[in-house]
Design an enzyme around this catalytic site. Sequence first.
Site, PDB file in Angstrom:
ATOM      1  N   LYS A 109       0.829  -1.212   0.000  1.00 43.23           N
ATOM      2  CA  LYS A 109       0.000   0.000   0.000  1.00 43.23           C
ATOM      3  C   LYS A 109       0.865   1.265   0.000  1.00 43.23           C
ATOM      4  O   LYS A 109       0.609   2.223  -0.740  1.00 43.23           O
ATOM      5  CB  LYS A 109      -0.921  -0.020   1.225  1.00 43.23           C
ATOM      6  CG  LYS A 109      -1.611   1.294   1.516  1.00 43.23           C
ATOM      7  CD  LYS A 109      -2.520   1.726   0.394  1.00 43.23           C
ATOM      8  CE  LYS A 109      -2.891   3.171   0.485  1.00 43.23           C
ATOM      9  NZ  LYS A 109      -4.240   3.438   0.839  1.00 43.23           N
ATOM     10  N   CYS A 161      -3.214  11.054   2.121  1.00 46.45           N
ATOM     11  CA  CYS A 161      -2.651   9.752   1.741  1.00 46.45           C
ATOM     12  C   CYS A 161      -1.320   9.937   1.031  1.00 46.45           C
ATOM     13  O   CYS A 161      -0.261   9.616   1.556  1.00 46.45           O
ATOM     14  CB  CYS A 161      -3.615   9.032   0.810  1.00 46.45           C
ATOM     15  SG  CYS A 161      -5.281   8.983   1.462  1.00 46.45           S
TER      16      CYS A 161
HETATM   17  N1  SAJ Z   1      -2.306  14.989  -8.309  1.00 40.26           N
HETATM   18  C1  SAJ Z   1      -1.535  15.721  -9.185  1.00 40.26           C
HETATM   19  N2  SAJ Z   1      -1.305  15.229 -10.434  1.00 40.26           N
HETATM   20  C2  SAJ Z   1      -1.827  14.038 -10.853  1.00 40.26           C
HETATM   21  C3  SAJ Z   1      -2.611  13.291  -9.961  1.00 40.26           C
HETATM   22  C4  SAJ Z   1      -2.836  13.796  -8.681  1.00 40.26           C
HETATM   23  O1  SAJ Z   1      -1.046  16.802  -8.861  1.00 40.26           O
HETATM   24  O2  SAJ Z   1      -1.589  13.662 -12.009  1.00 40.26           O
HETATM   25  C5  SAJ Z   1      -2.548  15.511  -6.933  1.00 40.26           C
HETATM   26  C6  SAJ Z   1      -4.009  15.772  -6.645  1.00 40.26           C
HETATM   27  O3  SAJ Z   1      -4.419  17.045  -7.076  1.00 40.26           O
HETATM   28  C7  SAJ Z   1      -4.021  15.655  -5.134  1.00 40.26           C
HETATM   29  C8  SAJ Z   1      -2.983  14.559  -4.870  1.00 40.26           C
HETATM   30  O4  SAJ Z   1      -2.183  14.502  -6.032  1.00 40.26           O
HETATM   31  O5  SAJ Z   1      -3.600  16.845  -4.514  1.00 40.26           O
HETATM   32  C9  SAJ Z   1      -3.537  13.196  -4.575  1.00 40.26           C
HETATM   33  O6  SAJ Z   1      -4.675  12.918  -5.385  1.00 40.26           O
HETATM   34  P1  SAJ Z   1      -5.025  11.512  -6.037  1.00 40.26           P
HETATM   35  O7  SAJ Z   1      -6.334  11.651  -6.702  1.00 40.26           O
HETATM   36  O8  SAJ Z   1      -3.920  11.011  -6.873  1.00 40.26           O
HETATM   37  O9  SAJ Z   1      -5.077  10.500  -4.793  1.00 40.26           O
HETATM   38  P2  SAJ Z   1      -5.853  10.503  -3.375  1.00 40.26           P
HETATM   39  O10 SAJ Z   1      -4.907  11.024  -2.336  1.00 40.26           O
HETATM   40  O11 SAJ Z   1      -7.197  11.074  -3.429  1.00 40.26           O
HETATM   41  O12 SAJ Z   1      -6.026   8.905  -3.170  1.00 40.26           O
HETATM   42  C10 SAJ Z   1      -4.892   8.069  -3.170  1.00 40.26           C
HETATM   43  C11 SAJ Z   1      -5.136   6.913  -4.164  1.00 40.26           C
HETATM   44  N3  SAJ Z   1      -3.892   6.191  -4.390  1.00 40.26           N
HETATM   45  C12 SAJ Z   1      -3.417   5.968  -5.648  1.00 40.26           C
HETATM   46  O13 SAJ Z   1      -3.982   6.377  -6.647  1.00 40.26           O
HETATM   47  C13 SAJ Z   1      -2.157   5.186  -5.749  1.00 40.26           C
HETATM   48  C14 SAJ Z   1      -6.208   5.985  -3.602  1.00 40.26           C
HETATM   49  O14 SAJ Z   1      -6.354   4.837  -4.424  1.00 40.26           O
HETATM   50  C15 SAJ Z   1      -5.850   5.556  -2.169  1.00 40.26           C
HETATM   51  O15 SAJ Z   1      -6.854   4.719  -1.612  1.00 40.26           O
HETATM   52  C16 SAJ Z   1      -5.749   6.808  -1.338  1.00 40.26           C
HETATM   53  O16 SAJ Z   1      -4.679   7.606  -1.850  1.00 40.26           O
HETATM   54  C17 SAJ Z   1      -5.454   6.413   0.099  1.00 40.26           C
HETATM   55  O17 SAJ Z   1      -6.396   6.456   0.921  1.00 40.26           O
HETATM   56  O18 SAJ Z   1      -4.335   5.994   0.376  1.00 40.26           O
END
Ligand code: SAJ
Length: 406
Positions: free
Chosen positions: A210, A264
Amino acid sequence: MQSVCVMGLGYIGLPTGSFLATKGYRVYGVDVRADVVASINEGRLPIVEPDLDILLKSAVNSGNLTAALEPQAADVFILAVPTPFLADGSDTPTPDLSYVEAATGAIAPVLAAGNLVILESTSPVGTTERVADFIGRERPDLLGREGLKVHVAHCPERVLPGRILLELVENDRVVGGVDPESTDRAVEFYREFVRGEVLGTDCRSAELSKLVENAFRDVNIAFANELSMVCESVGINVWDVIRLANRHPRVSVLQPGAGVGGHCIAVDPWFIVSSAPEITPLIRTARSVNDGKSRWVLERILERASRFREPKIACLGLAFKPDIDDLRQSPALEIARGLIAVHGERVMCVEPNLESFDGLPLTPLSDALQQADIVAVLVAHRPFRELDAALLEEKVLIDAAGVFRV
Ligand code: SAJ
């Protein structure tokens, strides 16, 4: 049908408990916050998540979901409590396992032989074994010659806020017990309601897998964020460059943004670093690149604002990512606060997913656009994506979220 006690009714525990209740499990939801417990028992959703309101209502109406402040006896216990890090100012943050310890301490008195305890909270390697040891210490009567008479396993949650209900069922799950029997029991439990594959392993591998998922994403977002700053310095459009590079069959660059937020991805990589600080320069650097990106965006806005005598600045978005109301560790909020520290009331914050926010007045989108000299797009919320770009022609536009791809 088994009974399930869910410890922690937040973004993971509440959807999981509601879902299980609608599948016929008897679910006891437990939270330390009396207002959350009351709201759930009334069928009112304390968080924003698509379709969860309907699921919660039907779970409560079925009589299968009740919330309380204290746990009670059940067949299965799911721990879905926060695992943040300690804000102790050190350059390698330490994981804060106090919520896991408190939840384990709370369920210990009601545990019975044959129960299954599942830790869903994202946790540093070794935490599931600590939970089992803790139960053994609290309840020596549950320690037999063969070991603990309670099965203990880790099944890290993997759902994406905004898509929780879908991903709860569809995602593959990794399940690792403290012993093979615990793994088997937990795999069996998840197979009852998960449509994705349920993969059994040991608890330490489950914990690290994870952390790896979120650290992998953090490192890749850091690459995109670094690239966006390089492009700015050489006058090239980063969105075009990524679009073109991604036409290579083995390249998939992620999207730059205002920084990485949430509870996360901005947290979990530290759980790897803190377990091996000397040999994790890449993961550590990715964290600092992503944190640095927010400061860089703030400085760019301040620099543009310095060209005006009394600039009016609209911040579009405060949440940590598009189309949610969650402000935890939000880079956009940090940027907005940095702007307010310099420009005070001339900063207008627009957050269409919130009606109000403590200590920070919100401005409707149309008012902010009308008044602003500078428009900073910090989060790609739907109402911003649907904006007519012509409305911004007279404004100084800083598009950190890539809505207008300029
Ligand atoms: N972000 C970027 N660029 C991207 C993708 C995301 O800047 O291309 C930023 C987003 O704006 C945000 C952050 O990253 O600030 C995180 O967003 P996210 O949508 O990638 O992820 P989370 O934090 O909402 O959820 C993540 C997920 N993990 C993965 O995709 C590997 C989710 O599946 C997990 O369950 C969750 O963390 C968790 O609870 O750990």
